[in-house]
Design an enzyme around this catalytic site. Sequence first.
Site, PDB file in Angstrom:
ATOM      1  N   ALA A 194      -4.325  53.249 -25.001  1.00 55.05           N
ATOM      2  CA  ALA A 194      -3.243  52.669 -24.196  1.00 55.05           C
ATOM      3  C   ALA A 194      -2.290  51.929 -25.120  1.00 55.05           C
ATOM      4  O   ALA A 194      -2.701  51.417 -26.161  1.00 55.05           O
ATOM      5  CB  ALA A 194      -3.841  51.705 -23.180  1.00 55.05           C
ATOM      6  N   GLU A 215     -10.710  58.681 -23.691  1.00 53.60           N
ATOM      7  CA  GLU A 215     -10.935  58.885 -22.248  1.00 53.60           C
ATOM      8  C   GLU A 215     -10.246  60.166 -21.764  1.00 53.60           C
ATOM      9  O   GLU A 215     -10.776  60.880 -20.908  1.00 53.60           O
ATOM     10  CB  GLU A 215     -10.438  57.657 -21.473  1.00 53.60           C
ATOM     11  CG  GLU A 215     -11.359  56.454 -21.685  1.00 53.60           C
ATOM     12  CD  GLU A 215     -10.800  55.167 -21.109  1.00 53.60           C
ATOM     13  OE1 GLU A 215      -9.638  54.846 -21.438  1.00 53.60           O
ATOM     14  OE2 GLU A 215     -11.496  54.494 -20.345  1.00 53.60           O
ATOM     15  N   GLY A 219      -7.953  55.021 -24.630  1.00 52.50           N
ATOM     16  CA  GLY A 219      -7.443  55.966 -23.631  1.00 52.50           C
ATOM     17  C   GLY A 219      -7.357  57.380 -24.179  1.00 52.50           C
ATOM     18  O   GLY A 219      -7.457  58.357 -23.421  1.00 52.50           O
ATOM     19  N   GLU A 245     -11.939  49.348 -27.203  1.00 56.60           N
ATOM     20  CA  GLU A 245     -11.263  48.362 -26.344  1.00 56.60           C
ATOM     21  C   GLU A 245     -11.781  46.938 -26.515  1.00 56.60           C
ATOM     22  O   GLU A 245     -11.001  45.984 -26.480  1.00 56.60           O
ATOM     23  CB  GLU A 245     -11.381  48.772 -24.866  1.00 56.60           C
ATOM     24  CG  GLU A 245     -10.431  49.882 -24.458  1.00 56.60           C
ATOM     25  CD  GLU A 245     -10.961  51.276 -24.733  1.00 56.60           C
ATOM     26  OE1 GLU A 245     -11.958  51.414 -25.480  1.00 56.60           O
ATOM     27  OE2 GLU A 245     -10.383  52.245 -24.209  1.00 56.60           O
TER      28      GLU A 245
HETATM   29  N1  COA Z   1      -0.790  50.281 -28.853  1.00 59.73           N
HETATM   30  C1  COA Z   1       0.426  49.993 -29.363  1.00 59.73           C
HETATM   31  N2  COA Z   1       0.738  50.156 -30.666  1.00 59.73           N
HETATM   32  C2  COA Z   1      -0.208  50.655 -31.463  1.00 59.73           C
HETATM   33  C3  COA Z   1      -1.496  50.978 -31.003  1.00 59.73           C
HETATM   34  C4  COA Z   1      -1.762  50.773 -29.612  1.00 59.73           C
HETATM   35  N3  COA Z   1      -2.952  51.069 -29.061  1.00 59.73           N
HETATM   36  N4  COA Z   1      -2.214  51.447 -32.030  1.00 59.73           N
HETATM   37  C5  COA Z   1      -1.420  51.394 -33.115  1.00 59.73           C
HETATM   38  N5  COA Z   1      -0.206  50.921 -32.775  1.00 59.73           N
HETATM   39  C6  COA Z   1       0.971  50.741 -33.661  1.00 59.73           C
HETATM   40  C7  COA Z   1       0.724  49.681 -34.709  1.00 59.73           C
HETATM   41  O1  COA Z   1       1.029  48.392 -34.219  1.00 59.73           O
HETATM   42  C8  COA Z   1       1.678  50.118 -35.811  1.00 59.73           C
HETATM   43  O2  COA Z   1       2.967  49.695 -35.431  1.00 59.73           O
HETATM   44  P1  COA Z   1       4.082  49.323 -36.528  1.00 59.73           P
HETATM   45  O3  COA Z   1       4.330  50.599 -37.278  1.00 59.73           O
HETATM   46  O4  COA Z   1       5.220  48.878 -35.691  1.00 59.73           O
HETATM   47  O5  COA Z   1       3.499  48.236 -37.362  1.00 59.73           O
HETATM   48  C9  COA Z   1       1.623  51.643 -35.723  1.00 59.73           C
HETATM   49  O6  COA Z   1       1.147  51.924 -34.402  1.00 59.73           O
HETATM   50  C10 COA Z   1       0.692  52.280 -36.730  1.00 59.73           C
HETATM   51  O7  COA Z   1      -0.601  51.704 -36.595  1.00 59.73           O
HETATM   52  P2  COA Z   1      -1.550  51.440 -37.861  1.00 59.73           P
HETATM   53  O8  COA Z   1      -2.792  50.829 -37.352  1.00 59.73           O
HETATM   54  O9  COA Z   1      -0.794  50.712 -38.906  1.00 59.73           O
HETATM   55  O10 COA Z   1      -1.771  52.947 -38.334  1.00 59.73           O
HETATM   56  P3  COA Z   1      -3.042  53.592 -39.037  1.00 59.73           P
HETATM   57  O11 COA Z   1      -2.653  54.973 -39.329  1.00 59.73           O
HETATM   58  O12 COA Z   1      -3.537  52.701 -40.127  1.00 59.73           O
HETATM   59  O13 COA Z   1      -4.204  53.605 -37.920  1.00 59.73           O
HETATM   60  C11 COA Z   1      -5.160  53.931 -35.734  1.00 59.73           C
HETATM   61  C12 COA Z   1      -4.099  54.387 -36.761  1.00 59.73           C
HETATM   62  C13 COA Z   1      -4.944  54.725 -34.471  1.00 59.73           C
HETATM   63  C14 COA Z   1      -6.568  54.207 -36.285  1.00 59.73           C
HETATM   64  C15 COA Z   1      -5.000  52.427 -35.481  1.00 59.73           C
HETATM   65  O14 COA Z   1      -3.663  52.155 -35.168  1.00 59.73           O
HETATM   66  C16 COA Z   1      -5.833  51.852 -34.350  1.00 59.73           C
HETATM   67  O15 COA Z   1      -7.006  51.622 -34.505  1.00 59.73           O
HETATM   68  N6  COA Z   1      -5.200  51.585 -33.201  1.00 59.73           N
HETATM   69  C17 COA Z   1      -5.792  50.855 -32.097  1.00 59.73           C
HETATM   70  C18 COA Z   1      -6.778  51.667 -31.324  1.00 59.73           C
HETATM   71  C19 COA Z   1      -7.273  50.889 -30.137  1.00 59.73           C
HETATM   72  O16 COA Z   1      -7.832  49.825 -30.260  1.00 59.73           O
HETATM   73  N7  COA Z   1      -7.081  51.436 -28.937  1.00 59.73           N
HETATM   74  C20 COA Z   1      -7.493  50.833 -27.734  1.00 59.73           C
HETATM   75  C21 COA Z   1      -6.314  50.259 -27.049  1.00 59.73           C
HETATM   76  S1  COA Z   1      -6.837  49.384 -25.592  1.00 59.73           S
END
Ligand code: COA
Length: 686
Positions: free
Chosen positions: A61, A103, A100, A123
Amino acid sequence: MSVEYRRDGAVAVVTLNNPPVNAIGHAVRAGLMEAVDWVETQEGLSRVILTGAGRTFAAGADAREFDAEPVPPHLPDVIARIEASDIPWIAAINGAALGGGCELTLGCRYRIAVPGAQIGLPEVTLGVVPGAGGTQRMPRLVGLKAALDLIASGKPVKATRAVELGLIHGIADDPVELATHLDQGTIELTHRVGAMENPAPEAGAVEAARATAARRTANQVAPQRAIDLVELSTRTPLAEGMATERATFLELRTGDQARALRHIFFAERAAKAPDWLTAEPAETGTVAVVGGGTMGAGIAYALLNAGRSVVLLETDADGVELAKANVEKIVGASLSRGMISDAKADDIRARFTASDDYGAAAGAGLAIEAAFESMEVKKTVFAALEAALPADAILATNTSYLDIDEIAAGTSDPSRVLGLHFFAPAHIMRLLEIVRGKATGNRALATGFALARPLRKIPVLAGVCDGFIGNRILARYREAADTVMMDGSTPWEIDEAMVEFGYAMGPYEAQDLSGLDIAHANRRRQDATRDPNRRYIPIADRMVELGKLGKKTGAGWYRYPGGNGKVDDPIVADLAIEEAHFAGIERRDFTADEIRERLLLAMINEAADILHEGIAANARDIDLVTVFGYGFPRWRGGLMHYADTIGAARIVEKLTALTAEDPLVWRPSPVLVACARDGRSLADAT
Ligand code: COA
């Protein structure tokens, strides 16, 4: 378009396309619903392949939407449509499928992932629970115990493990290609996850998960609530479980813990070079590290692990041998913990040399000095570095307290000098204070920031003052603790109060680990400049006189009989009583709340002064420093985020009340006063 769809014969491909990580915000949910509607209108389709554009399937999400009211279509409804479709959907997982994103794949009938994909439900690390069926479908698919592990820890699994768990059906370099040619019979034999039977209860599994979560994520709400939901999946129909899950998700996402964890998640990602810093960084393929003690060896290892060549400089042959042994110890420990492979260890060793001849570092573009904390030593080292390294090499000091401007003034080009303040153990701790002296040039700063990324550090820009950001707050924290101890409390009570707040350990146990001698040396250094009107608490000096330097001498604020757990030491209480008597203080009891309030107010006020003086650029940076360098509970969002939950007006009120006791120490910082007056938060006070 955030979601693209196309048809190729009997196969439809739906692609999530919301760079950079395909976060599932409103536009993606709406786009997916549109794609589902479109699929239902198509004649003669055999399958729908769902995949992501770029390197990620979907990062879950869009957490930026969590402060607002949810807007339909909601993800659980989108997934329900996908799952119910007569045309089977196949998830072609091209990269991370988290939250998500994961999911969504559970709503598909078949799942194929690339070898490097990470799949999971993280989450709880953002203070919420899965909100689109994760806690109900995952246990139906992989069983109760595996689901509890995945959901309560929030740790994703790699594709190979996902196959073992039965979470995905297979691995392919090109999952869209494989999904396109998958035998129709195979797909149709698979079940809808939501239609599977409730997972069987497993004796003790829920209790074990609760105990683990209580230990690893003490005080955090989300992991325990997630466990409740997984447990619920054993005994309720899907729709009922999902309704409870959704209500829990919506309740938690606007709660204090979720807000705090979100704040840190985004702060961590925003930690990078400021926009105005456009200078080209120096080339850092080879780095000289001065000093092979614990700190120097940790820094050397971190650099080696990030692909740099390191020349470690020591004063003599014995120092060289010790430095080599210290680095090798870290290599060995990393190997035995499975953090690096044998090949990587060999590669690291091949890029490492140690020498007592500074000439060995003649090719280094950067030097990081981690020698003894003495101005004289530092000046000698910097002179030697200047003579040996190229004329444009960047020269950094890892000093914790010494005046970087004075170190720089001793060199012929102070613009090349900056502070790179690592935290022990330097190869593990994520914080890196990048300290900008009066004369530090932008190229030097840019080099520090450029290095942070490969080192996987969180860089925070700091100005020069005693202790920079982190240690300056720490010194005030300890001073406040010592005052409470002198006035009637004990290290045990104080530590317990702070552990209840969420620290892994209190200030005294922490100091026993790091040693009382460092703070003692700092106090002696500050003797000449200390405000004579400021109350001075001499108990720590008495401890040092008694040789109680902490765990390394067998005793500090506590005793450690047999090298084991801490035990109260009555001598410490005696010292406090004695010193209070000399100072004419009538001691009194402090409640845990009073202790916490004083220690936290002291830190907040100091941090506000740090903002006021421009030592930190903003409150967010202070949050990063306190969480990643000093054990401030992440789920409280860092010191300033926590302060904002109290509010500047209330903080000023409390500080003002304490000025009756000590007007100098508790005088409210101008930044707090201004925020209180203008009704602003510290987050906006830059
Ligand atoms: N919602 C909104 N923005 C998100 C996001 C999310 N769930 N996940 C990542 N982003 C944004 C980051 O803030 C970053 O933004 P910026 O470029 O403005 O700084 C950009 O996406 C890139 O994320 P980053 O973590 O730097 O990239 P990465 O390639 O190192 O890692 C992921 C990618 C997907 C592994 C990592 O972003 C991650 O773990 N995300 C969260 C996953 C999560 O907890 N999901 C559950 C949500 S309830």
